[in-house]
Scaffold this active site. Structure first.
Site, PDB file in Angstrom:
ATOM      1  CG  ASN A 146      -0.108  -0.011   2.778  1.00 32.34           C
ATOM      2  OD1 ASN A 146       0.992  -0.177   2.516  1.00 32.34           O
ATOM      3  ND2 ASN A 146      -1.087  -0.252   3.668  1.00 32.34           N
ATOM      4  CG  HIS A 186       3.769  -0.004   4.677  1.00 36.18           C
ATOM      5  ND1 HIS A 186       2.924  -0.691   5.018  1.00 36.18           N
ATOM      6  CD2 HIS A 186       4.871  -0.520   4.732  1.00 36.18           C
ATOM      7  CE1 HIS A 186       3.534  -2.262   5.116  1.00 36.18           C
ATOM      8  NE2 HIS A 186       4.734  -1.985   4.972  1.00 36.18           N
ATOM      9  CD  GLU A 234       0.308   0.312   7.198  1.00 34.94           C
ATOM     10  OE1 GLU A 234       0.260   0.443   6.158  1.00 34.94           O
ATOM     11  OE2 GLU A 234       0.409  -0.791   7.901  1.00 34.94           O
TER      12      GLU A 234
HETATM   13  C1  GLP Z   1       6.950  -4.463   6.226  1.00 31.07           C
HETATM   14  C2  GLP Z   1       8.085  -3.646   6.893  1.00 31.07           C
HETATM   15  C3  GLP Z   1       8.575  -2.653   5.862  1.00 31.07           C
HETATM   16  C4  GLP Z   1       8.809  -3.629   4.769  1.00 31.07           C
HETATM   17  C5  GLP Z   1       7.427  -3.854   4.063  1.00 31.07           C
HETATM   18  C6  GLP Z   1       7.740  -4.681   2.883  1.00 31.07           C
HETATM   19  O1  GLP Z   1       5.657  -4.333   6.792  1.00 31.07           O
HETATM   20  N1  GLP Z   1       7.494  -2.899   7.989  1.00 31.07           N
HETATM   21  O2  GLP Z   1       9.663  -2.179   6.459  1.00 31.07           O
HETATM   22  O3  GLP Z   1       9.658  -2.520   3.827  1.00 31.07           O
HETATM   23  O4  GLP Z   1       6.549  -4.386   4.895  1.00 31.07           O
HETATM   24  O5  GLP Z   1       7.845  -5.926   3.286  1.00 31.07           O
HETATM   25  P1  GLP Z   1       8.520  -7.023   2.149  1.00 31.07           P
HETATM   26  O6  GLP Z   1      10.006  -6.855   2.111  1.00 31.07           O
HETATM   27  O7  GLP Z   1       8.439  -8.528   2.832  1.00 31.07           O
HETATM   28  O8  GLP Z   1       7.529  -7.067   0.864  1.00 31.07           O
END
Ligand code: GLP
Length: 247
Positions: free
Chosen positions: A139, A141, A146
Site C-alpha cells: 500500500n 508504506h 501507513e
Molecule cells: C513490512 C515492513 C516494511 C517493509 C515492508 C515490505 O511491513 N514494516 O519495513 O519494507 O513491509 O515488506 P517485504 O519486503 O516483505 O515486501
C-alpha cells in the site's frame, strides 16, 4: 527525477548484490556510518551478501551504528517474529557489529509515548542517519508509515492497515498472531537521511512503485514523499520496474 538513481537488477539476487555494494561503499567511505536498517523479505538477500562479504574481509561493521525503522508492539526481542530477532538472525550475529550500537524500538515499552521520544533522542544523538535502507509495502508504506492524511514527522505508534496485516501474516503461524500496532520511525526522520536506498523486487510491487515515483505526492501513498528527497537510490529488479516509464 534527477535526484533518483536506479540500479536495475536482473532478479532478486542481482538487486540484493547491487544494494549490498551501496552499503559496502558507504562503510568504506565512512566506517562510523549510521545506517538505518529495514526488515521484511526484501533485505534478506542483501544481509546475506553483507554477512558473506564480512567473512571474506570485504566489509567492516566495527564502527558502524544502526537504527531500525520499526518494531511490532508487544513482541519481545527474543520472539522469532520481532524485528530485533530478525536483525540478530540475518545480520548482527553474522558480522562484527557491536550490538550495543544497534537500535530497534522496544516493542514492550510500557509507555509508548516515552519510547517514541527516546527513539527520536537516540537518532538525534547519533547525529542523524547517513544511509537509510527501506522497502515498500503493497500500500506504499515505508517503515510502518501507513497511508494517512499527513506525513508523520517522527517516531510514533501506528495501527497497522488491514492490507499490511494481510501481507505480513505469511510470517506468522496464524493471522490472529500478527500484531495490530507497531512503532515506526517517522517520514521526517527518513527524509532527513543523507541517502535513501530503496529496494524493491517482484511484479506485485510494480504498480505501487510506479505510483510512488510518478503519481502525486500524497500521504495516501507514503513512499511518494521520496520524490522530494535529494538523494534516492532505487535498487530494483526488472519485474518491479516493469511499469516505470523510463525502463
Ligand atoms: C513490512 C515492513 C516494511 C517493509 C515492508 C515490505 O511491513 N514494516 O519495513 O519494507 O513491509 O515488506 P517485504 O519486503 O516483505 O515486501
Amino acid at each position: 527525477m534527477n535526484n533518483l538513481r536506479i540500479y536495475k537488477g536482473a532478479d532478486y539476487n542481482d538487486m540484493s548484490r547491487k544494494a549490498a555494494s551501496v552499503i559496502q561503499s558507504q562503510l568504506t567511505v565512512k566506517p562510523e556510518s549510521v545506517l538505518g536498517l529495514a526488515t521484511g523479505s526484501s533485505p534478506v538477500g542483501l544481509y546475506d551478501i553483507l554477512a558473506k562479504a564480512y567473512e571474506s574481509g570485504d566489509v567492516d561493521f566495527s564502527r558502524a551504528k544502526t537504527v531500525n525503522l520499526d518494531e511490532y508492539q508487544w513482541l519481545a526481542p527474543d520472539d522469532e517474529q520481532s524485528y530485533r530477532y530478525f536483525m540478530q538472525k540475518h545480520l548482527f550475529s553474522r558480522v562484527n557489529i557491536n550490538v550495543d550500537n544497534t537500535y530497534v524500538p522496544n516493542g514492550l515499552a510500557a509507555d509508548p509515548e516515552e519510547e517514541c521520544k527516546h527513539y527520536n533522542y537516540i537518532i538525534e544523538h547519533l547525529g542523524g542517519i547517513d544511509l537509510q535502507l527501506i522497502g515498500i509495502g503493497h500500500n506504499g508504506h515505508i517503515g510502518f508509515n501507513e497511508p494517512s492524511d499527513e506525513f508523520p514527522a517522527k517516531t510514533h505508534l501506528v495501527n497497522l492497515a488491514q492490507k499490511t496485516i494481510e501481507a505480513n501474516k505469511r510470517f506468522f503461524k496464524r493471522a490472529e498472531d500478527v500484531p495490530r500496532a507497531a512503532f515506526t520511525m517517522g517520514i521526517g526522520t527518513i527524509m532527513n537521511a543523507a541517502v535513501v536506498l530503496l529496494i524493491v523486487s517482484g511484479g506485485e510491487k510494480a504498480e505501487i512503485l510506479k505510483e510512488a515515483f510518478f503519481g502525486p505526492i500524497t500521504p495516501r501513498v507514503p513512499a511518494s514523499v521520496l520524490q522530494l528527497h535529494r538523494n534516492v537510490i532505487l535498487a530494483a529488479d526488472g519485474a518491479a520496474l516493469s511499469l516505470f516509464p523510463a525502463s
